[in-house]
Scaffold this motif. Structure first.
Motif, PDB file in Angstrom:
ATOM      1  N   ILE A  76       0.847  -1.200   0.000  1.00 49.54           N
ATOM      2  CA  ILE A  76       0.000   0.000   0.000  1.00 49.54           C
ATOM      3  C   ILE A  76       0.879   1.245   0.000  1.00 49.54           C
ATOM      4  CG2 ILE A  76      -1.848   1.235   1.193  1.00 49.54           C
ATOM      5  CD1 ILE A  76      -2.677  -1.417   2.462  1.00 49.54           C
ATOM      6  N   GLU A  77       0.767   2.037  -1.068  1.00 50.23           N
ATOM      7  CA  GLU A  77       1.532   3.270  -1.183  1.00 50.23           C
ATOM      8  C   GLU A  77       0.608   4.410  -1.597  1.00 50.23           C
ATOM      9  OE1 GLU A  77       5.390   3.273  -2.988  1.00 50.23           O
ATOM     10  OE2 GLU A  77       5.608   1.091  -2.813  1.00 50.23           O
ATOM     11  N   GLN A  78       1.071   5.629  -1.382  1.00 43.13           N
ATOM     12  CA  GLN A  78       0.290   6.824  -1.705  1.00 43.13           C
ATOM     13  C   GLN A  78       1.040   7.647  -2.740  1.00 43.13           C
ATOM     14  OE1 GLN A  78      -0.614   9.273   1.687  1.00 43.13           O
ATOM     15  NE2 GLN A  78      -2.132  10.487   0.604  1.00 43.13           N
ATOM     16  N   VAL A  79       0.340   8.066  -3.785  1.00 44.13           N
ATOM     17  CA  VAL A  79       0.949   8.866  -4.844  1.00 44.13           C
ATOM     18  C   VAL A  79       0.484  10.312  -4.721  1.00 44.13           C
ATOM     19  CG1 VAL A  79      -0.911   8.432  -6.541  1.00 44.13           C
ATOM     20  CG2 VAL A  79       1.417   8.930  -7.331  1.00 44.13           C
ATOM     21  N   PHE A  80       1.356  11.249  -5.086  1.00 47.36           N
ATOM     22  CA  PHE A  80       1.040  12.674  -5.095  1.00 47.36           C
ATOM     23  C   PHE A  80       1.290  13.216  -6.503  1.00 47.36           C
ATOM     24  CE2 PHE A  80       2.011  11.757  -0.677  1.00 47.36           C
ATOM     25  CZ  PHE A  80       0.970  12.387  -0.012  1.00 47.36           C
ATOM     26  N   ILE A  81       0.305  13.929  -7.053  1.00 48.43           N
ATOM     27  CA  ILE A  81       0.353  14.419  -8.434  1.00 48.43           C
ATOM     28  C   ILE A  81       0.047  15.903  -8.454  1.00 48.43           C
ATOM     29  CG2 ILE A  81      -0.623  14.173 -10.756  1.00 48.43           C
ATOM     30  CD1 ILE A  81      -1.577  11.340  -9.825  1.00 48.43           C
ATOM     31  N   SER A  82       0.928  16.693  -9.044  1.00 48.38           N
ATOM     32  CA  SER A  82       0.716  18.135  -9.128  1.00 48.38           C
ATOM     33  C   SER A  82      -0.064  18.495 -10.389  1.00 48.38           C
ATOM     34  CB  SER A  82       2.068  18.861  -9.138  1.00 48.38           C
ATOM     35  OG  SER A  82       1.889  20.255  -9.242  1.00 48.38           O
ATOM     36  N   LYS A  83      -0.884  19.510 -10.287  1.00 50.91           N
ATOM     37  CA  LYS A  83      -1.674  20.002 -11.415  1.00 50.91           C
ATOM     38  C   LYS A  83      -0.765  20.559 -12.504  1.00 50.91           C
ATOM     39  CE  LYS A  83      -4.035  23.789 -10.757  1.00 50.91           C
ATOM     40  NZ  LYS A  83      -5.078  24.704 -10.255  1.00 50.91           N
ATOM     41  N   GLY A  84      -1.017  20.192 -13.751  1.00 56.51           N
ATOM     42  CA  GLY A  84      -0.233  20.680 -14.880  1.00 56.51           C
ATOM     43  C   GLY A  84      -0.515  22.143 -15.182  1.00 56.51           C
ATOM     44  N   LYS A  85       0.404  22.770 -15.896  1.00 58.99           N
ATOM     45  CA  LYS A  85       0.301  24.214 -16.170  1.00 58.99           C
ATOM     46  C   LYS A  85      -0.907  24.569 -17.036  1.00 58.99           C
ATOM     47  CE  LYS A  85       5.264  25.152 -15.739  1.00 58.99           C
ATOM     48  NZ  LYS A  85       6.481  25.619 -16.440  1.00 58.99           N
ATOM     49  N   LYS A  86      -1.353  23.661 -17.883  1.00 54.80           N
ATOM     50  CA  LYS A  86      -2.448  23.967 -18.807  1.00 54.80           C
ATOM     51  C   LYS A  86      -3.829  23.692 -18.216  1.00 54.80           C
ATOM     52  CE  LYS A  86       0.282  23.234 -23.003  1.00 54.80           C
ATOM     53  NZ  LYS A  86       0.383  22.483 -24.285  1.00 54.80           N
ATOM     54  N   VAL A  87      -3.873  23.182 -17.004  1.00 53.10           N
ATOM     55  CA  VAL A  87      -5.164  22.891 -16.363  1.00 53.10           C
ATOM     56  C   VAL A  87      -5.773  24.196 -15.856  1.00 53.10           C
ATOM     57  CG1 VAL A  87      -6.318  21.678 -14.488  1.00 53.10           C
ATOM     58  CG2 VAL A  87      -4.452  20.565 -15.727  1.00 53.10           C
ATOM     59  N   ARG A  88      -6.996  24.497 -16.285  1.00 56.69           N
ATOM     60  CA  ARG A  88      -7.599  25.799 -16.007  1.00 56.69           C
ATOM     61  C   ARG A  88      -8.196  25.896 -14.608  1.00 56.69           C
ATOM     62  NH1 ARG A  88     -11.406  25.509 -21.130  1.00 56.69           N
ATOM     63  NH2 ARG A  88     -11.378  23.378 -20.310  1.00 56.69           N
ATOM     64  N   ASP A  89      -8.855  24.864 -14.157  1.00 60.21           N
ATOM     65  CA  ASP A  89      -9.523  24.943 -12.860  1.00 60.21           C
ATOM     66  C   ASP A  89      -9.554  23.567 -12.202  1.00 60.21           C
ATOM     67  OD1 ASP A  89     -11.726  23.468 -13.980  1.00 60.21           O
ATOM     68  OD2 ASP A  89     -12.550  25.334 -14.756  1.00 60.21           O
ATOM     69  N   ARG A  90     -10.099  23.528 -11.009  1.00 62.00           N
ATOM     70  CA  ARG A  90     -10.074  22.299 -10.215  1.00 62.00           C
ATOM     71  C   ARG A  90     -10.966  21.214 -10.803  1.00 62.00           C
ATOM     72  NH1 ARG A  90     -10.093  22.463  -3.629  1.00 62.00           N
ATOM     73  NH2 ARG A  90      -9.474  20.303  -3.257  1.00 62.00           N
ATOM     74  N   ASN A  91     -12.087  21.624 -11.416  1.00 62.45           N
ATOM     75  CA  ASN A  91     -12.951  20.624 -12.034  1.00 62.45           C
ATOM     76  C   ASN A  91     -12.243  19.915 -13.187  1.00 62.45           C
ATOM     77  OD1 ASN A  91     -15.089  21.139 -10.302  1.00 62.45           O
ATOM     78  ND2 ASN A  91     -16.000  22.684 -11.633  1.00 62.45           N
ATOM     79  N   GLU A  92     -11.510  20.688 -13.969  1.00 62.94           N
ATOM     80  CA  GLU A  92     -10.749  20.074 -15.061  1.00 62.94           C
ATOM     81  C   GLU A  92      -9.660  19.156 -14.505  1.00 62.94           C
ATOM     82  OE1 GLU A  92      -7.793  21.101 -18.800  1.00 62.94           O
ATOM     83  OE2 GLU A  92      -8.953  22.739 -17.914  1.00 62.94           O
ATOM     84  N   PHE A  93      -9.040  19.568 -13.401  1.00 61.17           N
ATOM     85  CA  PHE A  93      -8.012  18.736 -12.778  1.00 61.17           C
ATOM     86  C   PHE A  93      -8.606  17.407 -12.325  1.00 61.17           C
ATOM     87  CE2 PHE A  93      -4.878  18.244  -9.031  1.00 61.17           C
ATOM     88  CZ  PHE A  93      -3.985  17.544  -9.823  1.00 61.17           C
ATOM     89  N   GLU A  94      -9.805  17.449 -11.735  1.00 62.44           N
ATOM     90  CA  GLU A  94     -10.465  16.208 -11.324  1.00 62.44           C
ATOM     91  C   GLU A  94     -10.716  15.297 -12.525  1.00 62.44           C
ATOM     92  OE1 GLU A  94     -11.671  14.907  -8.108  1.00 62.44           O
ATOM     93  OE2 GLU A  94     -10.020  16.266  -7.657  1.00 62.44           O
ATOM     94  N   ARG A  95     -11.112  15.890 -13.665  1.00 64.14           N
ATOM     95  CA  ARG A  95     -11.333  15.083 -14.866  1.00 64.14           C
ATOM     96  C   ARG A  95     -10.025  14.491 -15.383  1.00 64.14           C
ATOM     97  NH1 ARG A  95     -15.376  19.060 -15.717  1.00 64.14           N
ATOM     98  NH2 ARG A  95     -13.976  20.419 -16.889  1.00 64.14           N
ATOM     99  N   ARG A  96      -8.935  15.261 -15.307  1.00 54.68           N
ATOM    100  CA  ARG A  96      -7.626  14.743 -15.729  1.00 54.68           C
ATOM    101  C   ARG A  96      -7.211  13.563 -14.844  1.00 54.68           C
ATOM    102  NH1 ARG A  96      -4.292  18.100 -19.041  1.00 54.68           N
ATOM    103  NH2 ARG A  96      -5.706  19.468 -20.210  1.00 54.68           N
ATOM    104  N   LEU A  97      -7.409  13.695 -13.546  1.00 51.71           N
ATOM    105  CA  LEU A  97      -7.060  12.606 -12.627  1.00 51.71           C
ATOM    106  C   LEU A  97      -7.909  11.363 -12.901  1.00 51.71           C
ATOM    107  CD1 LEU A  97      -6.683  14.668  -9.315  1.00 51.71           C
ATOM    108  CD2 LEU A  97      -4.837  13.612 -10.631  1.00 51.71           C
ATOM    109  N   TYR A  98      -9.177  11.577 -13.229  1.00 53.05           N
ATOM    110  CA  TYR A  98     -10.073  10.479 -13.583  1.00 53.05           C
ATOM    111  C   TYR A  98      -9.560   9.770 -14.837  1.00 53.05           C
ATOM    112  CZ  TYR A  98     -14.384   8.302 -15.419  1.00 53.05           C
ATOM    113  OH  TYR A  98     -15.315   7.435 -15.941  1.00 53.05           O
ATOM    114  N   HIS A  99      -9.193  10.554 -15.835  1.00 55.08           N
ATOM    115  CA  HIS A  99      -8.708   9.984 -17.096  1.00 55.08           C
ATOM    116  C   HIS A  99      -7.407   9.222 -16.875  1.00 55.08           C
ATOM    117  CE1 HIS A  99      -7.268  10.095 -21.391  1.00 55.08           C
ATOM    118  NE2 HIS A  99      -8.509   9.690 -21.521  1.00 55.08           N
ATOM    119  N   ILE A 100      -6.515   9.781 -16.055  1.00 52.18           N
ATOM    120  CA  ILE A 100      -5.266   9.092 -15.713  1.00 52.18           C
ATOM    121  C   ILE A 100      -5.571   7.737 -15.075  1.00 52.18           C
ATOM    122  CG2 ILE A 100      -3.311   9.127 -14.091  1.00 52.18           C
ATOM    123  CD1 ILE A 100      -3.205  12.202 -14.568  1.00 52.18           C
TER     124      ILE A 100
END
Length: 327
Positions: A76-100
């Motif tokens: 069991i490990e925990q990953v940390f991912i920073s928001k990319g520069k082209k991500v406009r808002d938090r909702n888009e970031f959530e969608r990117r994380l979902y797609h990942i």
């Protein structure tokens, strides 16, 4: 996300709250296969334009868990991912994380890894984090040592314990899922899954429980732009067809959405959160209990029965029960 706590223990410098996502990942016991999974994760994060900050080994104490749980326990490990520069808002970031996450799951599922059944992403989000496992309720707090740290703070806590009734209990199928915890059964499951497939939407992960399938569809509806209550009302509508007491606007809402989403019928009590709101809904039959209190300490406590979380009776402003079809 308990930002204060993770900032202290992550081992890397974290961005401000909302600018990073995290998730607790179940990985193969074999070290080589574990590293192979982590390479897949790193690749998909990079391809999606986000930044892998690092990994943290989640501290656990497995001495009191059952034999079956210990034999099948993943790393069991925990990953940390920073928001990319082209991500406009938090909702888009959530969608990117979902797609990942979906891309990672598909690649691991199609791989030649011998222990790929150990792999599971409990959640990947900038808003919520999930601690879960093949554990009895009293074991959770001892198993995940994070939960005993006073720095781990949240405005919302969704806790669920239930034996699986239509799948064999496993680490990945323990609850809660990414958006919900479900008490009951989805009796219309085969039809619900087949209708999703008929629309060409391959969103329901194979081998999951009825609760997991419901969660998969709720996640898709919310991340595609609907509010959490909107999505829940599409999936678990109240009995509106022959009820003259329902407001016409509400009846029109249900009738419109019935054109493209079949009800996921229970009996079901579903608690849900997106990290912003937390709520619960009963199916139209109301065959699962859900009781709540509101206290003068700005707390709302809902559980399947009274007294699950103790509260001073003098502090209770309101008490009641969730009614069939109500949210």
């Amino acid at each position: 996300i308990p930002h204060e706590f993770y900032s202290a223990v992550a081992g890397v410098k974290l961005p401000p709250p909302g600018a990073y996502g995290t998730g607790i990942i179940f990985l193969p016991q074999d070290q080589k296969e574990r590293e192979a999974c982590k390479r897949i994760i790193a690749k998909q994060i990079d391809q999606e334009g986000q930044v892998l900050l690092g990994w943290r080994s989640v501290p656990i104490d497995a001495q009191d868990i059952g034999v079956t749980a210990r034999e099948t326990q993943p790393a069991i490990e925990q990953v940390f991912i920073s928001k990319g520069k082209k991500v406009r808002d938090r909702n888009e970031f959530e969608r990117r994380l979902y797609h990942i996450r979906k891309q990672i799951e598909a690649e691991v599922r199609s791989s030649e890894l011998q222990q790929k059944s150990f792999f599971y992403i409990t959640n990947l989000s900038s808003r919520t984090v999930s601690y879960k496992g093949l554990l009895m309720p009293g074991q959770v707090n001892d198993f995940f040592r994070d939960l005993k740290d006073e720095r781990l703070k949240s405005a919302i806590a969704l806790v669920h314990s239930r034996y699986s009734t239509n799948t064999f209990p496993t680490w990945d199928l323990s609850q809660p899922f990414r958006f919900l915890a479900h008490n009951g059964e989805i009796n219309t499951l085969r039809g619900n899954i087949n209708w999703m497939k008929a629309r060409g939407i391959e969103v329901i992960a194979p081998g999951g429980s009825d609760s997991a399938a419901l969660d998969n569809v709720l996640e898709l509806l919310v991340l595609s732009g609907r509010s959490l209550p909107h999505a829940i009302m599409m999936l678990i509508p109240q009995a509106w067809e022959h009820n003259p007491q329902i407001d016409k606007k509400l009846k029109d809402f249900y009738q419109y959405h019935a054109c493209f989403m079949e009800p996921w019928h229970g009996p079901a009590a579903v608690a849900f959160t997106d990290g912003i709101r937390v709520g619960a809904v009963l199916d139209r039959n109301g065959l699962r209990p859900a009781r709540y209190i509101v206290t003068d300490k700005d707390e709302v406590i809902m559980a399947s029965e009274v007294g699950v979380v103790e509260a001073d009776p003098a502090s209770i402003i309101t008490s009641g029960r969730l009614e069939p079809g109500k949210i």
